[in-house]
Motif scaffolding. Sequence first.
Motif, PDB file in Angstrom:
ATOM      1  N   GLY A 173       8.820  -1.095  20.251  1.00  0.00           N
ATOM      2  CA  GLY A 173      10.064  -1.472  19.632  1.00  0.00           C
ATOM      3  C   GLY A 173      10.987  -0.220  19.243  1.00  0.00           C
ATOM      4  O   GLY A 173      12.132  -0.410  18.923  1.00  0.00           O
ATOM      5  N   GLY A 174      10.206   0.982  18.872  1.00  0.00           N
ATOM      6  CA  GLY A 174      11.121   1.981  18.422  1.00  0.00           C
ATOM      7  C   GLY A 174      11.421   2.083  17.040  1.00  0.00           C
ATOM      8  O   GLY A 174      12.256   2.552  16.298  1.00  0.00           O
ATOM      9  N   PHE A 175      10.570   1.239  16.300  1.00  0.00           N
ATOM     10  CA  PHE A 175      10.903   1.177  14.778  1.00  0.00           C
ATOM     11  C   PHE A 175      10.196   2.320  14.234  1.00  0.00           C
ATOM     12  O   PHE A 175       9.238   3.039  14.665  1.00  0.00           O
ATOM     13  CB  PHE A 175      10.175  -0.049  14.305  1.00  0.00           C
ATOM     14  N   GLU A 176      10.730   2.836  13.155  1.00  0.00           N
ATOM     15  CA  GLU A 176      10.586   4.148  12.464  1.00  0.00           C
ATOM     16  C   GLU A 176       9.345   3.661  11.461  1.00  0.00           C
ATOM     17  O   GLU A 176       9.460   3.515  10.243  1.00  0.00           O
ATOM     18  CB  GLU A 176      11.570   4.491  11.726  1.00  0.00           C
ATOM     19  N   MET A 177       8.168   3.716  12.075  1.00  0.00           N
ATOM     20  CA  MET A 177       7.145   3.224  11.199  1.00  0.00           C
ATOM     21  C   MET A 177       6.410   4.048  10.303  1.00  0.00           C
ATOM     22  O   MET A 177       5.660   3.722   9.184  1.00  0.00           O
ATOM     23  CB  MET A 177       5.886   3.065  12.208  1.00  0.00           C
ATOM     24  N   GLN A 178       6.877   5.458  10.236  1.00  0.00           N
ATOM     25  CA  GLN A 178       6.504   6.357   9.095  1.00  0.00           C
ATOM     26  C   GLN A 178       7.330   6.020   7.902  1.00  0.00           C
ATOM     27  O   GLN A 178       6.935   6.436   6.811  1.00  0.00           O
ATOM     28  CB  GLN A 178       7.086   7.874   9.609  1.00  0.00           C
ATOM     29  N   ARG A 179       7.962   4.950   7.977  1.00  0.00           N
ATOM     30  CA  ARG A 179       8.676   4.637   6.738  1.00  0.00           C
ATOM     31  C   ARG A 179       7.949   3.667   5.816  1.00  0.00           C
ATOM     32  O   ARG A 179       7.992   3.171   4.930  1.00  0.00           O
ATOM     33  CB  ARG A 179      10.019   3.887   6.813  1.00  0.00           C
ATOM     34  N   PHE A 180       6.757   2.955   6.454  1.00  0.00           N
ATOM     35  CA  PHE A 180       5.608   2.128   6.135  1.00  0.00           C
ATOM     36  C   PHE A 180       4.457   2.441   5.896  1.00  0.00           C
ATOM     37  O   PHE A 180       3.353   2.063   6.754  1.00  0.00           O
ATOM     38  CB  PHE A 180       6.054   0.820   6.842  1.00  0.00           C
ATOM     39  N   PRO A 181       4.132   3.473   4.824  1.00  0.00           N
ATOM     40  CA  PRO A 181       2.810   4.001   4.793  1.00  0.00           C
ATOM     41  C   PRO A 181       1.761   2.787   4.495  1.00  0.00           C
ATOM     42  O   PRO A 181       0.204   2.804   4.937  1.00  0.00           O
ATOM     43  CB  PRO A 181       2.774   4.879   3.703  1.00  0.00           C
ATOM     44  N   GLY A 182       2.004   1.750   3.722  1.00  0.00           N
ATOM     45  CA  GLY A 182       1.109   0.694   3.398  1.00  0.00           C
ATOM     46  C   GLY A 182       0.770  -0.074   4.717  1.00  0.00           C
ATOM     47  O   GLY A 182      -0.413  -0.244   5.193  1.00  0.00           O
ATOM     48  N   VAL A 183       1.837  -0.539   5.523  1.00  0.00           N
ATOM     49  CA  VAL A 183       1.638  -1.044   6.717  1.00  0.00           C
ATOM     50  C   VAL A 183       0.859  -0.276   7.851  1.00  0.00           C
ATOM     51  O   VAL A 183      -0.205  -0.762   8.344  1.00  0.00           O
ATOM     52  CB  VAL A 183       2.823  -1.216   7.482  1.00  0.00           C
ATOM     53  N   ASN A 184       1.010   1.049   7.665  1.00  0.00           N
ATOM     54  CA  ASN A 184       0.111   1.992   8.563  1.00  0.00           C
ATOM     55  C   ASN A 184      -1.412   1.992   8.124  1.00  0.00           C
ATOM     56  O   ASN A 184      -2.301   1.894   9.100  1.00  0.00           O
ATOM     57  CB  ASN A 184       0.624   3.523   8.458  1.00  0.00           C
ATOM     58  N   ARG A 185      -1.532   2.095   6.626  1.00  0.00           N
ATOM     59  CA  ARG A 185      -3.118   2.024   6.420  1.00  0.00           C
ATOM     60  C   ARG A 185      -3.634   0.693   6.817  1.00  0.00           C
ATOM     61  O   ARG A 185      -4.641   0.626   7.334  1.00  0.00           O
ATOM     62  CB  ARG A 185      -3.111   1.998   4.821  1.00  0.00           C
ATOM     63  N   TRP A 186      -2.994  -0.512   6.760  1.00  0.00           N
ATOM     64  CA  TRP A 186      -3.508  -1.782   7.046  1.00  0.00           C
ATOM     65  C   TRP A 186      -3.657  -1.734   8.539  1.00  0.00           C
ATOM     66  O   TRP A 186      -4.650  -2.269   8.953  1.00  0.00           O
ATOM     67  CB  TRP A 186      -2.299  -2.757   6.699  1.00  0.00           C
ATOM     68  N   LEU A 187      -2.772  -1.283   9.442  1.00  0.00           N
ATOM     69  CA  LEU A 187      -2.981  -1.266  10.849  1.00  0.00           C
ATOM     70  C   LEU A 187      -4.372  -0.544  11.122  1.00  0.00           C
ATOM     71  O   LEU A 187      -5.161  -0.910  12.140  1.00  0.00           O
ATOM     72  CB  LEU A 187      -1.826  -0.446  11.517  1.00  0.00           C
ATOM     73  N   GLY A 188      -4.492   0.648  10.325  1.00  0.00           N
ATOM     74  CA  GLY A 188      -5.694   1.444  10.630  1.00  0.00           C
ATOM     75  C   GLY A 188      -7.133   0.498  10.054  1.00  0.00           C
ATOM     76  O   GLY A 188      -8.038   0.723  10.941  1.00  0.00           O
ATOM     77  N   ARG A 189      -6.933  -0.199   9.005  1.00  0.00           N
ATOM     78  CA  ARG A 189      -8.211  -1.097   8.520  1.00  0.00           C
ATOM     79  C   ARG A 189      -8.382  -2.004   9.717  1.00  0.00           C
ATOM     80  O   ARG A 189      -9.713  -2.271   9.821  1.00  0.00           O
ATOM     81  CB  ARG A 189      -7.744  -1.647   7.331  1.00  0.00           C
ATOM     82  N   ILE A 190      -7.301  -2.565  10.260  1.00  0.00           N
ATOM     83  CA  ILE A 190      -7.833  -3.482  11.063  1.00  0.00           C
ATOM     84  C   ILE A 190      -8.389  -2.715  12.756  1.00  0.00           C
ATOM     85  O   ILE A 190      -9.375  -3.482  13.168  1.00  0.00           O
ATOM     86  CB  ILE A 190      -6.426  -4.514  11.803  1.00  0.00           C
ATOM     87  N   ALA A 191      -7.910  -1.724  13.022  1.00  0.00           N
ATOM     88  CA  ALA A 191      -8.410  -0.970  14.097  1.00  0.00           C
ATOM     89  C   ALA A 191      -9.861  -0.755  13.914  1.00  0.00           C
ATOM     90  O   ALA A 191     -10.428  -0.253  15.004  1.00  0.00           O
ATOM     91  CB  ALA A 191      -7.533  -0.101  14.214  1.00  0.00           C
ATOM     92  N   ALA A 192     -10.211  -0.473  12.628  1.00  0.00           N
ATOM     93  CA  ALA A 192     -11.612   0.024  12.287  1.00  0.00           C
ATOM     94  C   ALA A 192     -12.680  -1.227  12.182  1.00  0.00           C
ATOM     95  O   ALA A 192     -13.798  -0.852  11.883  1.00  0.00           O
ATOM     96  CB  ALA A 192     -11.469   0.801  11.193  1.00  0.00           C
TER      97      ALA A 192
END
Length: 201
Positions: A173-192
Amino acid sequence: MKLYSMPSSGNSYKVRLLMALLGRECQIVDVEDSSVALAEARAEGRLPFGKAPVLELDDGRLLPESNAILMWLGEGSALVPCDAFTRAEMLAWMFWEQNQHEGVVAVRGALQFYPARRALATPERLAELLERGHALLQIMEDRLARHDWLVGESLTLADLTLYAYTHTAGSRGGFEMQRFPGVNRWLGRIAALPGYKGLDG
């Protein structure tokens, strides 16, 4: 069971991911966008609403809609809260995903990913979806900046529902995901998570 699944679709992926996490097995029937298999499944009446995913049960009953399938598969598992209010909170996120998040975050990715839809990807449309998508991702960030999960203190179906399109929001989608650190940590938890499988898994 048999799952009619569109391989590239987040809605189909969320069902495959839940099955992987639960250790459930079923036959996968790939019905990719614009494919002969998709046309055949529609002609045979296997897709009641005309789209994937659809779960065909052992007795032949057909269950469409990704989040309905998640509820059916997740029934009785730890992914569905026992507390009535917490369960309703989970459903609220799941309804919001289909009513708000998917129609913006997934659509912007689809306009750029699927060749047949690229003619609709005008600069104005993409800019509108980018702004709206960032606002929606901020709603998730507001929760996930302070909590590990979207509901309660553990993984629920709400997390899997929103993971499906959020984890490709940057790449597709080209969204600026670096703006959302909490979301990124959550994505990592699910991938693990044990048993996790990615979109192409």
